[in-house]
Write an enzyme that holds these catalytic residues in place. Structure first.
Site, PDB file in Angstrom:
ATOM      1  N   ILE A  61       0.841  -1.198   0.000  1.00  0.00           N
ATOM      2  CA  ILE A  61       0.000   0.000   0.000  1.00  0.00           C
ATOM      3  C   ILE A  61       0.875   1.246   0.000  1.00  0.00           C
ATOM      4  CG2 ILE A  61      -0.222   0.111   2.530  1.00  0.00           C
ATOM      5  CD1 ILE A  61      -3.258   0.771   2.011  1.00  0.00           C
ATOM      6  N   CYS A  62       0.366   2.306  -0.619  1.00  0.00           N
ATOM      7  CA  CYS A  62       1.022   3.622  -0.585  1.00  0.00           C
ATOM      8  C   CYS A  62      -0.078   4.649  -0.361  1.00  0.00           C
ATOM      9  CB  CYS A  62       1.820   3.864  -1.867  1.00  0.00           C
ATOM     10  SG  CYS A  62       0.824   3.942  -3.365  1.00  0.00           S
ATOM     11  N   ALA A  63       0.066   5.846  -0.892  1.00  0.00           N
ATOM     12  CA  ALA A  63      -0.969   6.860  -0.704  1.00  0.00           C
ATOM     13  C   ALA A  63      -2.173   6.596  -1.600  1.00  0.00           C
ATOM     14  CB  ALA A  63      -0.406   8.251  -0.967  1.00  0.00           C
ATOM     15  N   THR A  89      -3.763   4.167   0.878  1.00  0.00           N
ATOM     16  CA  THR A  89      -4.113   4.627   2.220  1.00  0.00           C
ATOM     17  C   THR A  89      -5.189   5.700   2.176  1.00  0.00           C
ATOM     18  OG1 THR A  89      -1.870   4.104   2.959  1.00  0.00           O
ATOM     19  CG2 THR A  89      -3.164   5.542   4.383  1.00  0.00           C
TER      20      THR A  89
END
Length: 105
Positions: A61-63, A89
């Site tokens: 996961i990232c932004a 996220t």
């Protein structure tokens, strides 16, 4: 080609003990991250691949999904089954799911 996983699939995987890796930078992670997500900035993923090897897919996961897609490509090339979390996220937070704050342990 990278495989995406939904927020609901991530929830189920977390409940089953899946590895979740957050590939954002530490300052982004500190502001808010998925509970149980391990910080591993994108630039460090290849060097730390051995931490992610195992029998189950790794959820990345990232932004918003761009960096996690890059990380999944790297991991797949290195023989690790990995999935990018769709929406990242930001989507996790918008969905009202729990968020932890603070620096990594």
């Amino acid at each position: 080609m990278h495989i995406e996983t939904s927020l609901d699939e991530l929830d189920a995987a977390r409940a089953a003990g899946a590895k979740v890796v957050d590939v954002r930078e530490s300052d982004e992670y500190s502001v808010g991250h998925v509970p149980s997500a391990r910080l591993m900035p994108l630039a460090t993923v290849a060097a730390r691949v051995d931490e992610l090897r195992g029998d189950a897919p790794v959820h990345v996961i990232c932004a918003s999904g761009a960096r996690s897609a890059q990380a999944v490509e790297v991991l797949q090339q290195l023989g690790v089954e990995a999935r990018s979390v769709a929406g990242g996220t930001n989507a996790w937070i918008r969905s009202g799911r729990p968020v932890e704050t603070g620096a990594p342990a």
